[in-house]
Design a protein around this motif. Structure first.
Motif, short mmCIF file in Angstrom:
data_model
loop_
_atom_site.label_atom_id
_atom_site.label_comp_id
_atom_site.label_asym_id
_atom_site.label_seq_id
_atom_site.Cartn_x
_atom_site.Cartn_y
_atom_site.Cartn_z
N ALA A 120 -27.37 -7.52 -2.17
CA ALA A 120 -26.02 -7.11 -2.60
C ALA A 120 -25.15 -8.32 -2.90
O ALA A 120 -24.45 -8.37 -3.93
CB ALA A 120 -25.39 -6.24 -1.53
N ASP A 121 -25.20 -9.34 -2.04
CA ASP A 121 -24.39 -10.54 -2.24
C ASP A 121 -24.83 -11.30 -3.49
O ASP A 121 -23.99 -11.82 -4.25
CB ASP A 121 -24.47 -11.45 -1.02
N ALA A 122 -26.14 -11.39 -3.70
CA ALA A 122 -26.67 -12.10 -4.87
C ALA A 122 -26.21 -11.44 -6.16
O ALA A 122 -25.79 -12.13 -7.11
CB ALA A 122 -28.19 -12.16 -4.80
N PHE A 123 -26.25 -10.13 -6.21
CA PHE A 123 -25.81 -9.41 -7.41
C PHE A 123 -24.30 -9.54 -7.61
O PHE A 123 -23.82 -9.78 -8.72
CB PHE A 123 -26.20 -7.93 -7.30
N ARG A 124 -23.56 -9.39 -6.53
CA ARG A 124 -22.10 -9.42 -6.64
C ARG A 124 -21.62 -10.80 -7.14
O ARG A 124 -20.74 -10.90 -8.00
CB ARG A 124 -21.47 -9.11 -5.28
N ASN A 125 -22.24 -11.84 -6.64
CA ASN A 125 -21.83 -13.19 -7.04
C ASN A 125 -22.29 -13.53 -8.46
O ASN A 125 -21.66 -14.33 -9.15
CB ASN A 125 -22.37 -14.22 -6.06
N ALA A 126 -23.39 -12.93 -8.90
CA ALA A 126 -23.93 -13.23 -10.23
C ALA A 126 -23.33 -12.35 -11.32
O ALA A 126 -23.13 -12.81 -12.45
CB ALA A 126 -25.45 -13.09 -10.23
N THR A 127 -23.05 -11.09 -10.99
CA THR A 127 -22.64 -10.14 -12.03
C THR A 127 -21.29 -9.48 -11.78
O THR A 127 -20.75 -8.83 -12.67
CB THR A 127 -23.70 -9.02 -12.16
N GLY A 128 -20.79 -9.59 -10.58
CA GLY A 128 -19.55 -8.90 -10.25
C GLY A 128 -19.78 -7.48 -9.76
O GLY A 128 -18.85 -6.83 -9.26
N ASN A 129 -21.00 -6.98 -9.91
CA ASN A 129 -21.38 -5.64 -9.44
C ASN A 129 -22.59 -5.74 -8.53
O ASN A 129 -23.31 -6.74 -8.54
CB ASN A 129 -21.71 -4.72 -10.62
N ARG A 130 -22.82 -4.68 -7.77
CA ARG A 130 -24.00 -4.66 -6.87
C ARG A 130 -24.66 -3.30 -6.91
O ARG A 130 -23.99 -2.26 -7.08
CB ARG A 130 -23.59 -4.99 -5.44
N PRO A 131 -25.97 -3.26 -6.78
CA PRO A 131 -26.67 -1.97 -6.72
C PRO A 131 -26.41 -1.28 -5.39
O PRO A 131 -26.18 -1.94 -4.37
CB PRO A 131 -28.14 -2.36 -6.87
N ASN A 132 -26.45 0.03 -5.39
CA ASN A 132 -26.24 0.80 -4.17
C ASN A 132 -27.56 1.12 -3.49
O ASN A 132 -28.61 1.18 -4.12
CB ASN A 132 -25.49 2.10 -4.47
N VAL A 133 -27.47 1.37 -2.21
CA VAL A 133 -28.64 1.76 -1.42
C VAL A 133 -28.81 3.27 -1.46
O VAL A 133 -27.83 4.02 -1.34
CB VAL A 133 -28.50 1.28 0.03
N ASP A 134 -30.04 3.72 -1.67
CA ASP A 134 -30.38 5.15 -1.59
C ASP A 134 -31.71 5.25 -0.85
O ASP A 134 -32.76 4.99 -1.41
CB ASP A 134 -30.50 5.75 -3.00
#
Length: 393
Positions: A120-134
């Motif tokens: 989540a942190d890697a995505f947020r810092n790279a793209t501004g968004n993060r995938p959700n957990v399901d």
């Protein structure tokens, strides 16, 4: 042409040899056995075929990353630095499972949670968004295995455990796992070579798995979905080709598969499952008490496999039950090879027959024994004499 890559098939304790044989027969390369797992190599099409056809695999994992760690901080940092965007996008969902054989961490859920944080942190810092957990139906499922200080990150190509075949609509009390049933059948030597009987059939799992082996029907032909179907590189045309090729290898079965159960509810559930599995033509289920039956044709060979009730799931008189099993097999089922699995090791002492083989397995968390009894017409001594006379002639 697709490249081969390493994969890991997970299984139950004791089935490593059986699974390795299955993989070899399917055409896997570079097979090596582990504990509750078998490593092998194959291409994308083989991954599809492995999920579809393997009877004793619980999961097919595709390793994508490995590294060594010394601490929790080190673990998080190396996961954070991995390029997750090769396998997952910010608008997809994901889930993580973990298994541990290490002293670095004590809880698999904590390991999975830290991995989720790193992704989540890697995505947020790279793209501004993060995938959700399901956790129930993710687009991409990851599996993390830590052995000592080595971390292996894999894609879970199966999704739900492969024991969930898709044919079982109804169950009785504590039904046997489908992968466990298939493994026991293969371990017993069952290939569809004679008539088959499960004298305590419950909801019919042994019967269905026995028919699928005899007819060479892919284990997961009724399954609705595999996790790899949600991957970005899923090749639907290739999967259809693999599926059609496996279906063409289905063969006819010229013997009878029979199930008995004294409970009307169990018989009804078994028939529902047979219908769902499209195997009603090959299997007959009757409401009968095994201990009041006898073999129809005493000259013809018969293969028996069953899972008798035991105290952990049903209250039974152990001595009476196991004594009756031994007596019925001895007096009413000559020329029969009988196998059953039990966790009631005390009960085995009351069978009154000497097992030809005794194999350690686990039924869930219960340590069990798979035992084999060979029933001859007349005495075993007479049978050996007859065999020796045949060899001399």
């Amino acid at each position: 042409m697709e490249k081969n890559y390493k994969m890991i098939a997970k299984t139950f304790f004791g089935f490593e040899d059986v699974l390795a044989d299955e993989l070899r027969n399917l055409g896997a390369m570079r097979i090596s056995k582990g504990v509750r797992s078998v490593q092998f190599e194959g291409d994308k099409g083989f991954m599809y075929k492995a999920n579809l056809c393997l009877r004793t695999a619980l999961k097919i994992l595709k390793p994508i990353h490995s590294f060594y760690v010394r601490s929790e901080k080190d673990y998080y940092q190396k996961l954070y630095e991995f390029n997750w965007q090769d396998y997952l996008s910010a608008n997809q969902t994901f889930a993580i499972t973990a298994t541990l054989q290490t002293e670095l961490f004590s809880h698999s859920q904590y390991v999975a949670l830290k991995a989720k944080d790193a992704i989540a942190d890697a995505f947020r810092n790279a793209t501004g968004n993060r995938p959700n957990v399901d956790v129930l139906h993710p687009d991409v499922a990851f599996h993390i295995h830590i052995q000592r200080n080595e971390v292996i990150v894999s894609l879970d190509s199966s999704g739900e455990s492969l024991h969930q075949r898709g044919y079982r609509l109804a169950t009785n009390i504590a039904p046997i796992n489908e992968v466990l049933a298939a493994g026991i059948l293969l371990m017993s030597g069952w290939q569809g070579q004679c008539n088959f009987l499960d004298p305590m059939c419950g909801s019919g799992t042994f019967l269905i798995e026995a028919a699928m082996i005899a007819c060479n029907i892919p284990a997961n032909v009724h399954r609705k979905e595999f996790a790899f179907e949600r991957w970005n590189d899923f090749d639907a045309n290739l999967f259809n080709v693999i599926f059609s090729s496996c279906i063409k290898k289905i063969r006819e079965f010229n013997y009878q598969i029979t199930g008995y159960d004294k409970a009307p509810s169990a018989v009804a559930k078994a028939k529902e499952n047979l219908k769902k599995a499209e195997l009603s033509d090959y299997i007959q289920v009757s409401q009968k008490d095994f201990f009041t039956t006898e073999k129809d044709n005493k000259q013809e060979p018969l293969h028996i496999v069953f899972n008798p009730p035991y105290n952990e799931r049903l209250q039974v008189d152990t001595e009476q039950l196991y004594s009756a099993i031994g007596s019925t097999l001895k007096h009413k089922y000559p020329n029969t090879e009988a196998w059953f699995i039990t966790s009631n090791l005390e009960g085995l002492k009351h069978v009154g027959l000497r097992p030809t083989r005794k194999i350690k397995l686990f039924n869930g968390k219960l340590e069990s024994r798979l035992v084999q009894y060979k029933m001859y017409e007349g005495t075993k001594k007479i049978h050996k004499l007859e065999n020796n006379e045949d060899k001399d002639n």
